[in-house]
Design an enzyme around this catalytic site. Structure first.
Site, PDB file in Angstrom:
ATOM      1  N   GLY A 135       0.808  -1.236   0.000  1.00  0.00           N
ATOM      2  CA  GLY A 135       0.000   0.000   0.000  1.00  0.00           C
ATOM      3  C   GLY A 135       0.824   1.261   0.000  1.00  0.00           C
ATOM      4  O   GLY A 135       1.563   1.550  -0.940  1.00  0.00           O
ATOM      5  N   ASP A 202      -2.733 -12.983  -2.402  1.00  0.00           N
ATOM      6  CA  ASP A 202      -2.396 -11.558  -2.492  1.00  0.00           C
ATOM      7  C   ASP A 202      -0.943 -11.328  -2.033  1.00  0.00           C
ATOM      8  O   ASP A 202      -0.174 -10.623  -2.698  1.00  0.00           O
ATOM      9  CB  ASP A 202      -3.376 -10.762  -1.616  1.00  0.00           C
ATOM     10  N   LYS A 206       2.518 -10.028  -4.210  1.00  0.00           N
ATOM     11  CA  LYS A 206       3.416  -8.953  -3.781  1.00  0.00           C
ATOM     12  C   LYS A 206       4.845  -9.480  -3.599  1.00  0.00           C
ATOM     13  O   LYS A 206       5.820  -8.819  -3.979  1.00  0.00           O
ATOM     14  CB  LYS A 206       2.898  -8.336  -2.476  1.00  0.00           C
TER      15      LYS A 206
HETATM   16  N1  HSE Z   1      -6.206  -6.902   0.370  1.00  0.00           N
HETATM   17  C1  HSE Z   1      -4.971  -6.241   0.481  1.00  0.00           C
HETATM   18  C2  HSE Z   1      -4.520  -6.294   1.928  1.00  0.00           C
HETATM   19  C3  HSE Z   1      -5.115  -4.817   0.020  1.00  0.00           C
HETATM   20  O1  HSE Z   1      -5.323  -6.653   2.796  1.00  0.00           O
HETATM   21  O2  HSE Z   1      -3.381  -6.024   2.201  1.00  0.00           O
HETATM   22  C4  HSE Z   1      -3.829  -4.139  -0.290  1.00  0.00           C
HETATM   23  O3  HSE Z   1      -3.123  -4.779  -1.309  1.00  0.00           O
END
Ligand code: HSE
Length: 437
Positions: A135, A202, A206
């Site tokens: 983020g 997710d 990353k």
């Molecule tokens: N779903 C992701 C999280 C959002 O919870 O980190 C940010 O990439």
């Protein structure tokens, strides 16, 4: 000079945040970029959203994102729709039209980054993706530019806010997994498909990006080992605490003599480490470079304005570098394209870590001797040990062990033998542990 015209694809959580930051901080951003930056055209399925965000009547709106990428006025396309398709087609079309692209889409970069970067190289345009990892933390810039002097040794990060929020609530409040996940969804942290958060996909997106940036290798999503937090129990959170550890969902990439580790899984880490105390939706990434030593980056890993902070920083970078010929811009993955090298990814069987083990065993003499015999045959040494009384109504005891580092293949052999003992009554729970020294 005329304002730089931005085309925004999506006015959801991150798109809305981006529009807000560009409007609210317009003057400060212009002072940094040297030019005004203006949302000129936005694609959204909810046309009323533009008004709510305070976008003026001069901002063109459409429900068809392809109109934005094909618009001759738009110079930078900001893709904030997410998902693989049509995001991939939109980004490629924008690049083909000679536009620079900024995206927060980690799934897109992890899976289709090679194709997108190659097309961008051909068309001599920039692709920014700072918001795709952690983020609001400027981790891409830190690795690509700030740590450019270093041979990176390893990275370990809490890179999914939803998962960290769930583990924190489980530990601090004993809350139920499903209930906390629902709250994360309401707060706009979770992915459209929340299994991406809780099953580690997710974080794997990353980590794939971080691994490539760190070591100058191609994006290897398919080779990234991915294990989620959905099986982490309240019991393990408690026992880890008694042993002086916290369970965190980590993405780890490490350079070893045999290959590169790329792995996402729940991990026990000593509670005295700073990163063990990163709680709630916050993210943190620990990067170990050979010259600098350990460096830690902390901040909000999800949410509208924090993610927009990274998106807008990329837009500012694009504006700064627009006038520079492509050859002299910062390479998209930090290494010159011709210097990106294939590197072997270490299979999990060959990865070396410590383990937390919890096994349910019949309470009678000789059981522990049997277990330790099997472990010692595999040269697995025990670092700490707990034995818990049977719970009410049960006759079996919980045996908890922390082992020293061992090659995972050896641990698999030992666990298969332990589980075959008739005194062991259920599958052994195992969670890897790292000292992060
Ligand atoms: N779903 C992701 C999280 C959002 O919870 O980190 C940010 O990439």
């Amino acid at each position: 000079m005329n304002a730089v015209k931005v085309g925004l694809l999506g006015l959801g959580t991150v798109g809305g945040g981006t529009a807000t930051v560009l409007l609210k901080n317009a003057a400060e951003i212009a002072r940094r970029a040297g030019r005004d930056i203006k949302v000129d055209f936005a694609a959204t399925l909810d046309l009323g959203m533009a008004k709510q965000l305070g976008l003026g009547d001069d901002v063109r709106l459409t429900t068809d994102a392809f109109e934005v990428v094909n618009d001759p006025e738009v110079e930078i396309v900001v893709e904030l729709i997410g998902g693989y398709s049509p995001a991939r087609e939109l980004v490629l079309q924008a690049i083909d039209n000679g536009k620079h692209v900024v995206t927060a889409n980690k799934a897109l970069i992890a899976l289709h980054g090679a194709e997108i970067f190659a097309r961008a190289e051909e068309k001599q345009v920039m692709v920014g993706f700072e918001a795709a990892v952690a983020g609001g933390i400027p981790i891409i810039k830190a690795i690509r530019e700030g740590l450019a002097a270093n041979r990176i040794q390893w990275i370990a990060g809490i890179i999914n806010g939803t998962g960290n929020f769930i583990l924190t609530e489980m530990r601090d409040k004993g809350r139920d997994f499903a209930e906390v996940l629902k709250e994360a969804q309401q707060l706009g942290y979770a992915e459209a498909d929340p299994t991406f958060d809780v099953e580690g996909i997710d974080a794997a997106h990353k980590l794939t990006i971080l691994g490539s940036l760190a070591f100058g290798m191609p994006l290897n999503f398919d080779a990234t080992y991915t294990e989620g937090i959905s099986k982490v129990s309240q019991l393990d959170v408690q026992y880890a605490g008694e042993l002086g550890y916290r369970i965190k969902h980590l993405g780890i990439t490490r350079r070893t003599d045999k290959g590169i580790e790329l792995r996402v899984h729940p991990t026990l880490i000593p509670e005295r480490r700073l990163i063990a105390n990163v709680d709630g939706v916050m993210n943190a990434v620990l990067v170990q470079g050979d010259a600098v030593g350990p460096t830690l980056y902390y901040g909000a890993g999800a949410g509208d304005l924090p993610t927009a902070s990274a998106v807008v920083a990329d837009i500012v970078d694009v504006v700064r570098y627009m006038a520079i010929d492509h050859e002299h811009r910062v390479p998209v993955m930090g290494f010159k394209t011709a210097a990106i090298e294939e590197m072997p990814i270490l299979p999990m069987e060959d990865v070396e870590t410590g383990f937390y083990l919890r096994m349910k065993a019949v309470d009678r003499p000789g059981v522990l001797a049997e277990i330790t015999r099997i472990l010692s045959e595999q040269e697995i040494s025990i670092e700490a040990f707990l034995q818990k009384e049977p719970s009410e109504g049960e006759t079996e005891v919980n045996i908890i062990m922390l082992t020293h580092k061992v090659i995972e293949g050896r641990m698999n052999t030992a666990l298969a033998q332990i589980e075959a003992l008739d005194v062991i009554t259920e599958k052994v729970t195992r969670i890897r542990w790292e000292s992060l020294k």
